[in-house]
Design a protein around this motif. Structure first.
Motif, mmCIF file in Angstrom:
data_model
loop_
_atom_site.group_PDB
_atom_site.id
_atom_site.type_symbol
_atom_site.label_atom_id
_atom_site.label_comp_id
_atom_site.label_asym_id
_atom_site.label_seq_id
_atom_site.Cartn_x
_atom_site.Cartn_y
_atom_site.Cartn_z
ATOM 1 N N THR A 156 6.623 19.699 -24.518
ATOM 2 C CA THR A 156 8.055 19.926 -24.291
ATOM 3 C C THR A 156 8.286 20.800 -23.061
ATOM 4 O OG1 THR A 156 8.422 19.785 -26.668
ATOM 5 C CG2 THR A 156 10.174 20.778 -25.365
ATOM 6 N N LEU A 157 7.620 21.951 -23.010
ATOM 7 C CA LEU A 157 7.785 22.848 -21.867
ATOM 8 C C LEU A 157 7.173 22.238 -20.604
ATOM 9 C CD1 LEU A 157 7.107 26.292 -23.547
ATOM 10 C CD2 LEU A 157 9.250 25.550 -22.501
ATOM 11 N N GLY A 158 6.103 21.475 -20.780
ATOM 12 C CA GLY A 158 5.463 20.827 -19.636
ATOM 13 C C GLY A 158 6.413 19.907 -18.900
ATOM 14 N N LEU A 159 7.138 19.100 -19.648
ATOM 15 C CA LEU A 159 8.123 18.195 -19.024
ATOM 16 C C LEU A 159 9.220 18.985 -18.296
ATOM 17 C CD1 LEU A 159 8.542 15.474 -21.779
ATOM 18 C CD2 LEU A 159 7.853 15.067 -19.407
ATOM 19 N N LEU A 160 9.696 20.050 -18.925
ATOM 20 C CA LEU A 160 10.744 20.873 -18.309
ATOM 21 C C LEU A 160 10.222 21.569 -17.050
ATOM 22 C CD1 LEU A 160 12.276 22.426 -21.548
ATOM 23 C CD2 LEU A 160 13.333 20.695 -20.078
ATOM 24 N N LEU A 161 8.993 22.069 -17.104
ATOM 25 C CA LEU A 161 8.393 22.705 -15.932
ATOM 26 C C LEU A 161 8.240 21.702 -14.790
ATOM 27 C CD1 LEU A 161 5.635 24.886 -17.612
ATOM 28 C CD2 LEU A 161 7.448 25.737 -16.100
ATOM 29 N N ALA A 162 7.777 20.510 -15.122
ATOM 30 C CA ALA A 162 7.591 19.475 -14.097
ATOM 31 C C ALA A 162 8.917 19.187 -13.394
ATOM 32 C CB ALA A 162 7.028 18.202 -14.732
ATOM 33 N N LYS A 163 9.954 19.095 -14.163
ATOM 34 C CA LYS A 163 11.284 18.831 -13.606
ATOM 35 C C LYS A 163 11.756 19.988 -12.729
ATOM 36 C CE LYS A 163 15.674 17.022 -15.222
ATOM 37 N NZ LYS A 163 16.476 16.662 -16.399
ATOM 38 N N ASN A 164 11.574 21.223 -13.219
ATOM 39 C CA ASN A 164 12.029 22.407 -12.502
ATOM 40 C C ASN A 164 11.213 22.724 -11.259
ATOM 41 O OD1 ASN A 164 14.227 24.354 -13.837
ATOM 42 N ND2 ASN A 164 13.268 23.103 -15.424
ATOM 43 N N LEU A 165 9.940 22.390 -11.276
ATOM 44 C CA LEU A 165 9.052 22.736 -10.162
ATOM 45 C C LEU A 165 8.715 21.541 -9.266
ATOM 46 C CD1 LEU A 165 6.586 25.096 -12.095
ATOM 47 C CD2 LEU A 165 8.474 25.760 -10.572
ATOM 48 N N ALA A 166 9.333 20.397 -9.536
ATOM 49 C CA ALA A 166 9.103 19.174 -8.754
ATOM 50 C C ALA A 166 7.620 18.807 -8.721
ATOM 51 C CB ALA A 166 9.673 19.317 -7.341
ATOM 52 N N LYS A 167 7.027 18.760 -9.918
ATOM 53 C CA LYS A 167 5.628 18.370 -10.057
ATOM 54 C C LYS A 167 5.544 17.181 -11.001
ATOM 55 C CE LYS A 167 3.751 23.050 -9.406
ATOM 56 N NZ LYS A 167 3.004 22.882 -8.174
ATOM 57 N N ASP A 168 4.457 16.440 -10.895
ATOM 58 C CA ASP A 168 4.203 15.377 -11.855
ATOM 59 C C ASP A 168 3.767 15.989 -13.179
ATOM 60 O OD1 ASP A 168 4.732 13.068 -10.317
ATOM 61 O OD2 ASP A 168 2.802 13.291 -9.296
ATOM 62 N N PHE A 169 3.930 15.232 -14.256
ATOM 63 C CA PHE A 169 3.556 15.704 -15.589
ATOM 64 C C PHE A 169 2.519 14.769 -16.184
ATOM 65 C CE2 PHE A 169 4.162 15.435 -20.229
ATOM 66 C CZ PHE A 169 3.832 16.740 -20.567
ATOM 67 N N ILE A 170 1.511 15.364 -16.816
ATOM 68 C CA ILE A 170 0.521 14.568 -17.527
ATOM 69 C C ILE A 170 0.214 15.253 -18.855
ATOM 70 C CG2 ILE A 170 -1.575 15.621 -16.546
ATOM 71 C CD1 ILE A 170 -1.059 11.891 -16.820
ATOM 72 N N ASP A 171 0.089 14.461 -19.897
ATOM 73 C CA ASP A 171 -0.245 14.954 -21.229
ATOM 74 C C ASP A 171 -1.590 14.335 -21.593
ATOM 75 O OD1 ASP A 171 -0.486 15.222 -24.061
ATOM 76 O OD2 ASP A 171 1.683 15.413 -24.241
ATOM 77 N N THR A 172 -2.625 15.161 -21.735
ATOM 78 C CA THR A 172 -3.956 14.603 -21.964
ATOM 79 C C THR A 172 -4.065 13.893 -23.321
ATOM 80 O OG1 THR A 172 -4.874 16.706 -22.787
ATOM 81 C CG2 THR A 172 -5.060 16.250 -20.411
ATOM 82 N N ASP A 173 -3.256 14.276 -24.306
ATOM 83 C CA ASP A 173 -3.245 13.545 -25.575
ATOM 84 C C ASP A 173 -2.807 12.097 -25.354
ATOM 85 O OD1 ASP A 173 -4.159 15.626 -27.147
ATOM 86 O OD2 ASP A 173 -2.194 16.137 -27.972
ATOM 87 N N LEU A 174 -1.805 11.911 -24.506
ATOM 88 C CA LEU A 174 -1.353 10.547 -24.203
ATOM 89 C C LEU A 174 -2.422 9.772 -23.453
ATOM 90 C CD1 LEU A 174 2.384 11.103 -23.204
ATOM 91 C CD2 LEU A 174 1.465 10.222 -25.350
ATOM 92 N N LEU A 175 -3.144 10.432 -22.553
ATOM 93 C CA LEU A 175 -4.230 9.758 -21.830
ATOM 94 C C LEU A 175 -5.308 9.266 -22.799
ATOM 95 C CD1 LEU A 175 -4.733 12.030 -18.688
ATOM 96 C CD2 LEU A 175 -3.523 9.843 -18.829
ATOM 97 N N ILE A 176 -5.629 10.090 -23.798
ATOM 98 C CA ILE A 176 -6.621 9.686 -24.805
ATOM 99 C C ILE A 176 -6.114 8.458 -25.551
ATOM 100 C CG2 ILE A 176 -7.762 10.347 -26.973
ATOM 101 C CD1 ILE A 176 -7.582 13.301 -25.914
#
Length: 176
Positions: free
Chosen positions: A20-40
């Motif tokens: 949840t915070l990762g997505l918000l940080l990505a949006k606020n800091l103009a970075k891509d987001f990756i969730d390693t659980d989803l990659l698995i």
């Protein structure tokens, strides 16, 4: 490393808010987001719970380590699975992309947030309680963390600001 090119790696227990915070940080800091659980899940074409059920928790941890070691994610927010800290080599690999941020929440806070404990895909032996997992993992989170964020009793906006401030402060100290 330029702060605009470094990644932020989020670690912590299930329910701490990494995704949840990762997505918000990505949006606020103009970075891509990756969730390693989803990659698995994408790599195995199964949910984490299905991997646990079919192959056991050690197979899930091994799958997680492989995903961590393959990661090449500069300028990303990386939300790791809760058991990422069992892989020393995986954590060292991620550390080269930026600071590791431990989202530290109390067991009471985590238990309030998690309503699907039995189907969530937590890599643990069947006889291990959530409290046991917490007690086992917390020292590992602290060991790998460059930054620790206390998540208890705070709303998302507060946590977002704290992480951004702590990350900027950490970068300035690293450059000094």
């Amino acid at each position: 490393m330029n702060p605009y090119h470094q990644s932020l790696i989020l670690i912590g227990m299930p329910g701490a808010g990494k995704s949840t915070l990762g997505l918000l940080l990505a949006k606020n800091l103009a970075k891509d987001f990756i969730d390693t659980d989803l990659l698995i899940q994408l790599e195995h074409r199964k949910t984490l719970q299905d991997i646990l059920h079919e192959k056991g928790y050690l197979a899930l941890r091994e799958a997680e380590e492989q995903v961590l070691l393959k990661a090449q994610y500069p300028n990303h927010i990386i939300a790791t699975g809760g058991s990422a800290v069992y892989s020393a080599t995986g954590m060292q690999h991620l550390k080269q992309f930026g600071p590791i941020i431990f989202l530290d929440a109390s067991i009471a806070t985590l238990e309030q947030r998690i309503h699907n404990m039995e189907t969530r895909g937590i890599a643990r032996p069947a006889n291990q309680t959530f409290a046991d997992v917490y007690a086992e993992r917390r020292p590992l989170y602290l060991q790998y963390a460059d930054i620790v964020i206390d998540c208890n009793g705070k709303h998302q906006e507060q946590l977002l600001d704290e992480i951004i401030y702590a990350e900027a402060d950490n970068f300035i100290q690293d450059e000094a």
